[in-house]
Design an enzyme around this catalytic site. Structure first.
Site, PDB file in Angstrom:
ATOM      1  CG  HIS A 209      57.834  46.367  14.694  1.00 33.24           C
ATOM      2  ND1 HIS A 209      57.461  46.138  15.991  1.00 33.24           N
ATOM      3  CD2 HIS A 209      58.617  47.473  14.719  1.00 33.24           C
ATOM      4  CE1 HIS A 209      57.993  47.046  16.779  1.00 33.24           C
ATOM      5  NE2 HIS A 209      58.704  47.875  16.027  1.00 33.24           N
ATOM      6  CG  ASP A 243      65.068  35.996  20.843  1.00 40.87           C
ATOM      7  OD1 ASP A 243      65.023  35.893  22.077  1.00 40.87           O
ATOM      8  OD2 ASP A 243      65.782  35.277  20.116  1.00 40.87           O
ATOM      9  CG  LEU A 244      59.069  42.128  21.381  1.00 35.51           C
ATOM     10  CD1 LEU A 244      57.740  41.530  20.941  1.00 35.51           C
ATOM     11  CD2 LEU A 244      58.884  43.028  22.603  1.00 35.51           C
ATOM     12  CG  ASP A 245      59.292  43.825  17.910  1.00 39.68           C
ATOM     13  OD1 ASP A 245      58.309  43.224  17.443  1.00 39.68           O
ATOM     14  OD2 ASP A 245      59.192  44.794  18.693  1.00 39.68           O
ATOM     15  CD  GLU A 246      66.306  40.877  19.115  1.00 35.60           C
ATOM     16  OE1 GLU A 246      67.054  39.895  19.002  1.00 35.60           O
ATOM     17  OE2 GLU A 246      66.449  41.747  19.990  1.00 35.60           O
TER      18      GLU A 246
END
Length: 301
Positions: A209, A243-246
């Site tokens: 990311h 869970d996006l980007d988590e």
């Protein structure tokens, strides 16, 4: 085995893994785990090359250990070692373990889009012998990098993925991946994977990311960072979850910037950080240096 000074200095040098295995152990901490593990390996004539351990609380907390050992005729000995580990570590101590022959590289598929800096960096490091993996394929939703990827001798597959409906693209990706990979790397793959895909593919997925998570999550982090006048920008490599980007974070790094840097400057400097962070995350995962524990990771780098 110790690398000579010349070998260690070589850009092609990687950690020697001939006749070596990694043993990852985790569970509730209690007295005697390390001694039992060492006694099992000694009984089988193994030589412990390295040992890293961590306990978040010695009074019944969580225990994590990575051991690398060397043993002649390793493959033939592994079933007997596993039998002893099942009897002592699993039955007597309630621990879980993963035992792996390090001479067998993990198979990886790389997903990419138009941005090629992370993709080509991984392929370059792989060709130089700096990543102990076997690159099974590159899958991209754009054909732009096909010729460059194939110049590395790596199969390239163009799987278009446009619009809200991605089921056909993911079905084709699953067809290509099933039984052929041990993990997946998203090298700036600018698509969101569905929960069904993540579940069905059944292997770890590593994403890079272009932001220092959890700040500036989502799209356009460099433009948003410029607007906020940040003094540091960074990148985060993490495991992919629904869970996006988590997902659990593997590695992060930053670079200092100033008020004079434009958004384009931040993107250029950020790309260097992305390459470094992702390559370290892939290396550590391939060498079994990362242990997942819920939303956290323990990294014995």
């Amino acid at each position: 085995m110790t690398l000579t000074q010349d070998a260690a200095a070589s850009p092609n040098a990687i950690r020697a893994t001939h006749h070596q295995a990694s043993l990852i152990v985790q569970g509730e901490d209690r007295t005697g785990i390390v001694a039992v593990l060492a006694s099992i390996l000694t009984r089988h004539g193994a030589n412990i090359v390295s040992l890293d351990q961590y306990s978040d609380n010695p009074q019944g907390g969580a225990f994590f250990q990575r051991t690398v050992f060397a043993l002649d005729n390793l493959r033939a000995a592994l079933p007997a070692i596993e039998k002893d580990l099942d009897a002592r570590l699993v039955r007597d101590y309630g621990l879980t373990y993963t035992l792996r022959d390090l001479s067998v590289p993990k198979r990886v598929a790389i997903f990419a889009s138009r941005s090629d800096h992370c993709l080509l960096d991984l392929l370059w490091r792989h060709r130089r012998g700096q990543l102990p993996v076997s690159v099974s394929m590159v899958i991209s939703n754009h054909p732009d990098t096909a010729e460059e990827v194939r110049s590395f001798g790596i199969p390239f597959f163009h799987v278009p993925c446009q619009g809200p409906g991605k089921s056909a693209a993911e079905a084709e990706q699953l067809r290509l991946l099933t039984g052929n990979v041990d993990f997946i790397v998203l090298a700036r793959y600018m698509q969101i994977l569905s929960g069904d895909f993540i579940e069905q593919v059944g292997v770890p997925i590593i994403n890079i990311h272009h932001s220092f998570l959890p700040a500036f999550i989502g799209a356009g982090p460099y433009a948003r960072a410029r607007e906020r006048g940040v003094k540091l920008i960074g990148a985060t490599a993490h495991y992919v979850t629904e869970d996006l980007d988590e997902g659990p974070i593997i590695e992060q790094d930053v670079v200092r910037v100033t008020h004079a840097d434009t958004a384009a400057d931040l993107m250029r400097r950020g790309a260097d950080v992305e390459r470094a962070v992702l390559s370290r995350a892939v290396l550590w995962h391939a060498e079994e240096r990362v242990i997942r524990n819920g939303i956290h990771t323990i990294v014995f780098a």
